[in-house]
Design a protein around this motif. Sequence first.
Motif, PDB file in Angstrom:
ATOM      1  N   ASN A  38       0.860  -1.246   0.057  1.00 31.52           N
ATOM      2  CA  ASN A  38       0.129   0.022  -0.001  1.00 31.52           C
ATOM      3  C   ASN A  38       0.713   1.297   0.114  1.00 31.52           C
ATOM      4  O   ASN A  38       0.533   2.314  -0.275  1.00 31.52           O
ATOM      5  CB  ASN A  38      -0.914  -0.065   1.299  1.00 31.52           C
ATOM      6  CG  ASN A  38      -1.849  -1.074   0.990  1.00 31.52           C
ATOM      7  OD1 ASN A  38      -2.783  -0.923   0.331  1.00 31.52           O
ATOM      8  ND2 ASN A  38      -1.807  -2.139   1.812  1.00 31.52           N
ATOM      9  N   ALA A  39       1.777   1.006   0.566  1.00 30.41           N
ATOM     10  CA  ALA A  39       2.957   2.375   0.390  1.00 30.41           C
ATOM     11  C   ALA A  39       3.245   2.625  -0.871  1.00 30.41           C
ATOM     12  O   ALA A  39       3.570   3.943  -1.280  1.00 30.41           O
ATOM     13  CB  ALA A  39       4.302   2.198   1.265  1.00 30.41           C
ATOM     14  N   ALA A  40       3.394   1.698  -1.905  1.00 30.90           N
ATOM     15  CA  ALA A  40       3.615   2.029  -3.154  1.00 30.90           C
ATOM     16  C   ALA A  40       2.479   2.586  -3.944  1.00 30.90           C
ATOM     17  O   ALA A  40       2.466   3.611  -4.682  1.00 30.90           O
ATOM     18  CB  ALA A  40       4.073   0.880  -3.923  1.00 30.90           C
ATOM     19  N   GLY A 102       1.417  14.677  -8.990  1.00 27.01           N
ATOM     20  CA  GLY A 102       1.556  13.645  -7.561  1.00 27.01           C
ATOM     21  C   GLY A 102       2.664  14.654  -6.845  1.00 27.01           C
ATOM     22  O   GLY A 102       3.133  15.628  -7.326  1.00 27.01           O
ATOM     23  N   THR A 103       3.093  13.668  -5.905  1.00 24.87           N
ATOM     24  CA  THR A 103       3.944  14.422  -4.769  1.00 24.87           C
ATOM     25  C   THR A 103       5.297  14.662  -5.675  1.00 24.87           C
ATOM     26  O   THR A 103       5.891  15.958  -5.411  1.00 24.87           O
ATOM     27  CB  THR A 103       4.400  13.309  -3.750  1.00 24.87           C
ATOM     28  OG1 THR A 103       3.266  12.881  -3.383  1.00 24.87           O
ATOM     29  CG2 THR A 103       5.136  14.075  -2.699  1.00 24.87           C
ATOM     30  N   THR A 104       5.783  13.971  -6.441  1.00 31.64           N
ATOM     31  CA  THR A 104       6.883  14.127  -7.246  1.00 31.64           C
ATOM     32  C   THR A 104       6.828  15.775  -8.040  1.00 31.64           C
ATOM     33  O   THR A 104       7.851  16.448  -7.848  1.00 31.64           O
ATOM     34  CB  THR A 104       7.329  13.032  -8.203  1.00 31.64           C
ATOM     35  OG1 THR A 104       7.293  12.070  -7.567  1.00 31.64           O
ATOM     36  CG2 THR A 104       8.617  13.461  -8.991  1.00 31.64           C
ATOM     37  N   HIS A 133      13.540   9.774  -2.992  1.00 27.87           N
ATOM     38  CA  HIS A 133      14.449  10.509  -3.957  1.00 27.87           C
ATOM     39  C   HIS A 133      13.566  11.688  -4.477  1.00 27.87           C
ATOM     40  O   HIS A 133      14.395  12.524  -5.035  1.00 27.87           O
ATOM     41  CB  HIS A 133      14.686   9.224  -5.293  1.00 27.87           C
ATOM     42  CG  HIS A 133      15.556   8.386  -4.812  1.00 27.87           C
ATOM     43  ND1 HIS A 133      15.710   7.115  -5.482  1.00 27.87           N
ATOM     44  CD2 HIS A 133      16.345   8.186  -3.515  1.00 27.87           C
ATOM     45  CE1 HIS A 133      16.391   6.221  -4.833  1.00 27.87           C
ATOM     46  NE2 HIS A 133      16.904   6.854  -3.452  1.00 27.87           N
ATOM     47  N   SER A 134      12.353  11.737  -4.380  1.00 24.20           N
ATOM     48  CA  SER A 134      11.649  12.806  -4.915  1.00 24.20           C
ATOM     49  C   SER A 134      11.697  13.996  -4.040  1.00 24.20           C
ATOM     50  O   SER A 134      11.528  15.225  -4.459  1.00 24.20           O
ATOM     51  CB  SER A 134      10.110  12.582  -5.127  1.00 24.20           C
ATOM     52  OG  SER A 134       9.595  12.080  -4.099  1.00 24.20           O
ATOM     53  N   ASN A 135      12.150  13.904  -2.846  1.00 21.94           N
ATOM     54  CA  ASN A 135      12.392  14.952  -2.056  1.00 21.94           C
ATOM     55  C   ASN A 135      14.094  15.110  -1.638  1.00 21.94           C
ATOM     56  O   ASN A 135      14.330  15.717  -0.690  1.00 21.94           O
ATOM     57  CB  ASN A 135      11.836  14.753  -0.670  1.00 21.94           C
ATOM     58  CG  ASN A 135      11.298  15.996  -0.037  1.00 21.94           C
ATOM     59  OD1 ASN A 135      11.423  17.195  -0.588  1.00 21.94           O
ATOM     60  ND2 ASN A 135      11.254  16.001   1.215  1.00 21.94           N
ATOM     61  N   ALA A 211       3.136  12.260   0.956  1.00 19.14           N
ATOM     62  CA  ALA A 211       2.861  11.342   0.243  1.00 19.14           C
ATOM     63  C   ALA A 211       2.315  10.210   1.094  1.00 19.14           C
ATOM     64  O   ALA A 211       1.363   9.539   0.827  1.00 19.14           O
ATOM     65  CB  ALA A 211       3.778  10.700  -0.841  1.00 19.14           C
ATOM     66  N   GLN A 212       2.903   9.760   2.068  1.00 19.40           N
ATOM     67  CA  GLN A 212       2.692   8.832   3.210  1.00 19.40           C
ATOM     68  C   GLN A 212       1.591   8.886   4.221  1.00 19.40           C
ATOM     69  O   GLN A 212       1.250   8.154   4.856  1.00 19.40           O
ATOM     70  CB  GLN A 212       3.893   7.969   3.448  1.00 19.40           C
ATOM     71  CG  GLN A 212       4.547   7.451   2.297  1.00 19.40           C
ATOM     72  CD  GLN A 212       4.071   6.154   1.801  1.00 19.40           C
ATOM     73  OE1 GLN A 212       3.311   5.740   2.127  1.00 19.40           O
ATOM     74  NE2 GLN A 212       4.455   5.881   0.416  1.00 19.40           N
ATOM     75  N   ALA A 213       1.519  10.156   4.461  1.00 19.63           N
ATOM     76  CA  ALA A 213       0.728  10.920   5.531  1.00 19.63           C
ATOM     77  C   ALA A 213      -0.718  10.545   5.202  1.00 19.63           C
ATOM     78  O   ALA A 213      -1.719   9.911   6.029  1.00 19.63           O
ATOM     79  CB  ALA A 213       0.884  11.816   6.333  1.00 19.63           C
ATOM     80  N   LEU A 231       1.216  16.136  -1.968  1.00 21.97           N
ATOM     81  CA  LEU A 231       0.641  14.864  -1.684  1.00 21.97           C
ATOM     82  C   LEU A 231       0.259  13.967  -3.212  1.00 21.97           C
ATOM     83  O   LEU A 231       0.174  14.812  -4.278  1.00 21.97           O
ATOM     84  CB  LEU A 231      -0.491  14.573  -0.858  1.00 21.97           C
ATOM     85  CG  LEU A 231      -1.900  15.520  -1.173  1.00 21.97           C
ATOM     86  CD1 LEU A 231      -2.629  15.135  -2.022  1.00 21.97           C
ATOM     87  CD2 LEU A 231      -2.561  15.608   0.215  1.00 21.97           C
ATOM     88  N   SER A 232       0.054  12.566  -3.020  1.00 22.77           N
ATOM     89  CA  SER A 232      -0.554  11.906  -4.336  1.00 22.77           C
ATOM     90  C   SER A 232      -1.734  11.196  -4.060  1.00 22.77           C
ATOM     91  O   SER A 232      -2.148  10.694  -3.188  1.00 22.77           O
ATOM     92  CB  SER A 232       0.743  10.751  -4.422  1.00 22.77           C
ATOM     93  OG  SER A 232       1.917  11.177  -4.711  1.00 22.77           O
ATOM     94  N   GLY A 233      -2.635  11.410  -5.204  1.00 24.99           N
ATOM     95  CA  GLY A 233      -3.836  10.894  -5.340  1.00 24.99           C
ATOM     96  C   GLY A 233      -3.995   9.154  -5.140  1.00 24.99           C
ATOM     97  O   GLY A 233      -4.790   8.796  -4.278  1.00 24.99           O
TER      98      GLY A 233
HETATM   99  N1  PMP Z   1       7.626  10.718  -1.139  1.00 21.92           N
HETATM  100  C1  PMP Z   1       7.183   9.632  -0.394  1.00 21.92           C
HETATM  101  C2  PMP Z   1       7.414   9.572   0.902  1.00 21.92           C
HETATM  102  C3  PMP Z   1       6.732   8.495  -1.626  1.00 21.92           C
HETATM  103  O1  PMP Z   1       6.262   7.449  -0.683  1.00 21.92           O
HETATM  104  C4  PMP Z   1       6.387   8.543  -2.542  1.00 21.92           C
HETATM  105  C5  PMP Z   1       5.921   7.489  -3.403  1.00 21.92           C
HETATM  106  N2  PMP Z   1       6.633   6.290  -3.292  1.00 21.92           N
HETATM  107  C6  PMP Z   1       6.815   9.744  -3.290  1.00 21.92           C
HETATM  108  C7  PMP Z   1       7.255  10.831  -2.320  1.00 21.92           C
HETATM  109  C8  PMP Z   1       6.418  10.157  -4.829  1.00 21.92           C
HETATM  110  O2  PMP Z   1       5.195  10.034  -4.855  1.00 21.92           O
HETATM  111  P1  PMP Z   1       4.485   9.745  -6.209  1.00 21.92           P
HETATM  112  O3  PMP Z   1       5.300   8.808  -7.163  1.00 21.92           O
HETATM  113  O4  PMP Z   1       3.271   9.716  -6.413  1.00 21.92           O
HETATM  114  O5  PMP Z   1       4.713  11.233  -7.034  1.00 21.92           O
END
Ligand code: PMP
Length: 417
Positions: A38-40, A102-104, A133-135, A211-213, A231-233
Amino acid sequence: MNPTATHPAAQFDIQRVRADFPILNELVHGKPLIYLDNAATSQKPNPVIKALDEYYRRYNSNIHRGVHALAERATEAYESSRRKIARYLNAPNQHEIIFTRGTTESINLVASSYATSVLKPGDEVLITWLEHHSNIVPWQIACEKTGAVLKVVPINERGEVEPDQFEAMLSERTKIVAFAHISNALGTINPVREFTEMAHRAGAVVIIDGAQAAPHMRVDVQAIGCDFYALSGHKMFGPTGIGVLWGRTSLLDKMPPYQGGGDMIQSVTFEKTVYNDLPYKFEAGTPHIAGGIGLGAAVDYLDALDAEGIMAHEHDLTRYATEQLSQIEGLRLIGTAANKVSVLSFTLEGIHPYDMAPVLDHEGVAVRTGHHCAQPVMDRYQIPATVRASIAFYNTRQDIDALVAALAKVQRMFSGL
Ligand code: PMP
């Protein structure tokens, strides 16, 4: 006194909730699906699937520009999602809800538009060792462009960012602080309000990767006090390809556009373009209309659930899973923060995570294997990868039992028994 009336976990009707998620009835390799990834991405309830279906079947149309009935209906559905999300996050203004992929993309928007316009050589951007990595990468790019310096707050052995260490790394040079609300690799919940206050005392702007909250708790951006929240939908039971950046009007107003194109302008001549008002200034091009509408349906769905009951149920499952997994010989749990959500990352002695994955899959158990886009976290523990089981509110103790049984099978296979 009836105990079911006072215990939130008991009030939460798990079977009723599971019936809302048709995919949970699927068989995988002939076995019932045990979905622990679910975290994915999380699974989608019927109302979200229905909202997508209905949009494409009955009123598919482009938004904001058309004057015909379908366009008006689509525009109203999309904009009503924005209002729902604003209310759900307790955002002061609905124009502060920017739809992204999304979050990225939300983090990249801030790193590209805000960061590159304010950062000067020698300024600092502070992140933590827990980040996805996206942060990390968007801040590295912003630092490269501006001559700013990226600083990283370490984590302790349990996978926690210690507030003292966090505060010690802030200074008047710190201009932006970016951290996860919850770590995807370890499940650690950061004290976001405390960190935000510390960063603000140092004069920095705060962006939180939520994203995970969002799938696990109600998020209130005003109570947290941050400046941006991403956040990501798809992690909060909505569609993929849609997400949100919430930002303060005072900051968003001053930021240059992230992308140019249709919808983000008021007027265009070859000499001068006048940008549109918020939120459209940051929403160039035709957006993911169905996604926005579907995310609104996900928010409605979450809103109608018993939030406390969900948290109690997930807490109970996390405790149960931790107890059960801890009894497996050679299993090492990675990430044992005092305050964590239902993410269980682990290794098994002598068996590479990538060798475990096919056996678990064969048993119908879907988990994630790898570095979880958090390679620095893996480096911190000097491991290449973990197996990660991540729980949502529709999971049960039986799902955990199935995981434990599948792991016993893995151990039997690899010990040659
Ligand atoms: N930050 C965190 C903490 C994540 O778990 C994820 C997705 N695994 C992302 C950012 C990136 O989210 P997305 O791929 O939906 O943009």
